[in-house]
Design an enzyme around this catalytic site. Structure first.
Site, PDB file in Angstrom:
ATOM      1  N   ASP A  29      -7.852  -4.013  -4.071  1.00 34.83           N
ATOM      2  CA  ASP A  29      -8.389  -3.218  -4.889  1.00 34.83           C
ATOM      3  C   ASP A  29      -7.337  -1.994  -4.989  1.00 34.83           C
ATOM      4  O   ASP A  29      -6.918  -1.450  -6.040  1.00 34.83           O
ATOM      5  CB  ASP A  29      -9.661  -2.563  -4.263  1.00 34.83           C
ATOM      6  N   GLU A  56      -9.931  -9.302  -6.268  1.00 34.60           N
ATOM      7  CA  GLU A  56      -9.287  -8.560  -5.603  1.00 34.60           C
ATOM      8  C   GLU A  56      -8.711  -8.982  -4.115  1.00 34.60           C
ATOM      9  O   GLU A  56      -7.786  -8.640  -3.622  1.00 34.60           O
ATOM     10  CB  GLU A  56     -10.118  -7.164  -5.372  1.00 34.60           C
TER      11      GLU A  56
END
Length: 252
Positions: free
Chosen positions: A72, A144
């Site tokens: 992320d 992610e």
């Protein structure tokens, strides 16, 4: 049954939870899709492993959660770097909106679907039966986690190239001048003699590090409307845009 499974697991060093899932996916096929070859295949395996597929004691080490946390941040940094270079005249607020369009969960889920990641995700049977492999939140997390895995495996320049490639369409779309919906709504209201739009935070959910804000906009004489976002700023932009679309001021 369970005792036998435990014995079998301890013999083969497979975490008990993994006995319930689909056979190991073909990682070399996935590497071809990702156009990246992992030096450490275990880290790719971990990036594909949902918490439901591992016993609770192994979740920290054997599921994708930690890699997702890292990925992320990598995605955010790479996207910010690309936008900073590609939009030399953009104000900070415009950069933030463009960034949000790339890093938001919907974009990550869309990339995961484009890459066909769903079929490679390891999860327990009941989770899979409930459509777990198609859940946007799971797909976004795995996307992610894979970015995080590329970073850990190959370093920053590998992850930079990887993100630039898999998010290229989203990055290109973010270059388009974003409408500043709040300003547009303000001008529209003023031009017609309506009172200034009022933005109210009606709810805040999610953990402190990853909050979701619900904001509603009120203009006297119009039905209120609400929208969510990862910050008050982005939620206010979203709700202003929704209002403009609902009233037919913005073309859909």
């Amino acid at each position: 049954g369970m005792a036998m499974a435990n014995q079998a697991a301890s013999r083969s060093h497979v975490p008990v939870g993994l006995l319930m899932v689909n056979p190991k996916p073909d990682l070399s096929k996935l590497e071809d899709i990702l156009q990246y070859s992992f030096a450490d295949k275990d880290i790719l395996q971990r990036a594909l492993t949902h918490t439901s597929a591992v016993s609770p004691g192994r979740r920290v080490n054997d599921s994708y959660q930690r890699l997702e946390f890292l990925g992320d941040r990598i995605l955010g940094l790479v996207a910010a770097d690309l936008l900073f270079k590609r939009l030399p005249d953009a104000k900070e607020g415009e950069l933030a909106r463009a960034l949000n369009s790339i890093v938001r969960k919907e974009a990550c889920a869309a990339v995961a679907i484009e890459l066909g990641l769903g079929s490679f995700i390891q999860m327990d049977k009941s989770e899979a039966r409930n459509g777990g492999r198609e859940k946007p939140s799971v797909l976004a997390d795995v996307c992610e986690a894979i970015i995080g895995a590329v970073y850990v495996d190959g370093g920053f320049s590998s992850s930079f190239d990887f993100v630039t490639r898999i998010f290229s369409a989203h990055i290109a779309a973010a270059d388009k001048p974003q409408i500043d919906a709040k300003t547009k709504l303000q001008e529209w209201a003023q031009g017609r003699g309506f009172p200034t739009p009022q933005y109210l935070e009606i709810e805040r959910t999610g953990p402190a590090h990853n909050p979701v804000f619900s904001i509603e906009v009120k203009i006297e004489g119009f039905e209120t409307i609400a929208a969510q976002g990862p910050s008050k700023k982005t939620a206010e932009q979203s709700v202003a845009e929704l209002f403009l679309r609902r009233e037919g001021i913005l073309e859909t």
